[in-house]
Scaffold this motif. Structure first.
Motif, short mmCIF file in Angstrom:
data_model
loop_
_atom_site.label_atom_id
_atom_site.label_comp_id
_atom_site.label_asym_id
_atom_site.label_seq_id
_atom_site.Cartn_x
_atom_site.Cartn_y
_atom_site.Cartn_z
N LEU A 136 0.76 -1.18 0.15
CA LEU A 136 0.14 -0.15 0.14
C LEU A 136 0.89 1.25 0.01
O LEU A 136 1.86 1.20 0.27
CB LEU A 136 -0.75 -0.09 1.31
N ASP A 140 -3.14 5.83 0.27
CA ASP A 140 -3.84 4.55 0.57
C ASP A 140 -4.66 4.63 1.88
O ASP A 140 -5.50 4.60 2.12
CB ASP A 140 -3.50 3.37 -0.20
N ARG A 144 -7.95 5.95 2.34
CA ARG A 144 -8.87 5.19 1.58
C ARG A 144 -9.74 4.17 2.41
O ARG A 144 -10.49 3.34 2.26
CB ARG A 144 -8.15 4.03 0.81
N TYR A 146 -9.15 2.14 5.17
CA TYR A 146 -8.48 0.95 5.90
C TYR A 146 -8.91 0.86 7.14
O TYR A 146 -8.56 1.90 7.95
CB TYR A 146 -7.20 0.61 5.50
#
Length: 264
Positions: A136, A140, A144, A146
């Protein structure tokens, strides 16, 4: 589909506001308000055109266009944003020229409770492991959505951080140190400190990035544990002077120190 659904409930301005209030701007700064205070020391409403352009330019890549880490890239990005503002008639040519010629002096974001995370060394370690293990990017991970589950023990981490703030425990001002606390049963990392004094976001972490001999830390694994398995105990007596073993191996204490026999 999601874009259409969002636009059914919010205006373009509302969507843009929500995005700008949650977007990542490097150094664990989220939102334009904290970015303005972090990089330029003013609230977002007081930004100059060139300062606003710098922050807006970071949205495409908050790492590459970080003005404190890559000032040349950030300055070129600022220029692009200012020119786009001129083309789109958000500013006139006189304002654009003034902004383009303005000096470029962003400050390094200060660490405070508003923009900084509570456990920076542990947080950095998690990000680095996610990048190295799963391919990643920093962007990210930060943007994003996560969800990363860790073995962090907040009490252990807080206690370790407090210890490192205690000058009494570190009488030599410039000495460096690092610590990791592990769960002995699972191997899970409970707490991490990567160095003393100031912390830099994803900077050098002595706890898990320094390549050096483990020194006496290796003794419990290769000396004490095997000895206990073979029946030795804490009252067992050993000579504390140089001895020669098979193959010519002759270990000595540091500085050649020796004494009478000692218990384990």
């Amino acid at each position: 589909f999601l874009a259409v659904e969002i636009e059914k409930h919010y205006s373009k301005d509302q969507i843009l506001a929500m995005y700008l209030n949650s977007a990542y701007f490097g150094h664990n700064i989220y939102g334009v308000q904290d970015a303005a205070e972090g990089y330029f020391g003013v609230p977002a409403s007081d930004l100059t055109v060139e300062q606003a352009a710098s922050i807006a330019g970071m949205l495409a890549n908050p790492t590459l266009y970080d003005p404190t880490r890559f000032p040349e890239y950030a300055a070129n990005r600022r220029k692009t944003v200012i020119n786009n503002m001129l083309v789109n008639k958000k500013i006139d040519s006189q304002q654009a020229q003034k902004a383009l010629s303005a000096p470029f002096y962003p400050q390094n974001p200060s660490v405070n409770s508003k923009t900084n995370y509570q456990y920076p060394w542990f947080f950095d370690s998690v990000i680095n492991e996610a990048i190295n293990k799963y391919g990643l990017s920093e962007t990210d991970i930060m943007n994003r959505g996560y969800r990363i589950f860790t073995t962090l023990d907040q009490n252990d981490q807080t206690a370790l951080q407090n210890d490192y703030q205690n000058d009494y425990l570190f009488p030599v001002a410039d000495d460096q140190s690092a610590s990791i606390a592990l769960d002995a049963k699972t191997g899970g990392v409970l707490a991490v400190i990567g160095g003393r004094n100031s912390h830099t976001f994803r900077g050098f972490n002595r706890a898990n990035q320094m390549r050096r001999s483990p020194g006496s830390l290796i003794k419990p694994l290769v000396v004490y544990a095997p000895a206990v398995e073979r029946g030795y105990n804490k009252q067992s007596i050993f000579p504390n002077s140089p001895r020669t073993f098979s193959g010519g191996y002759r270990p000595e204490n540091a500085l050649g120190y020796s004494s009478q026999s000692v218990d384990m």
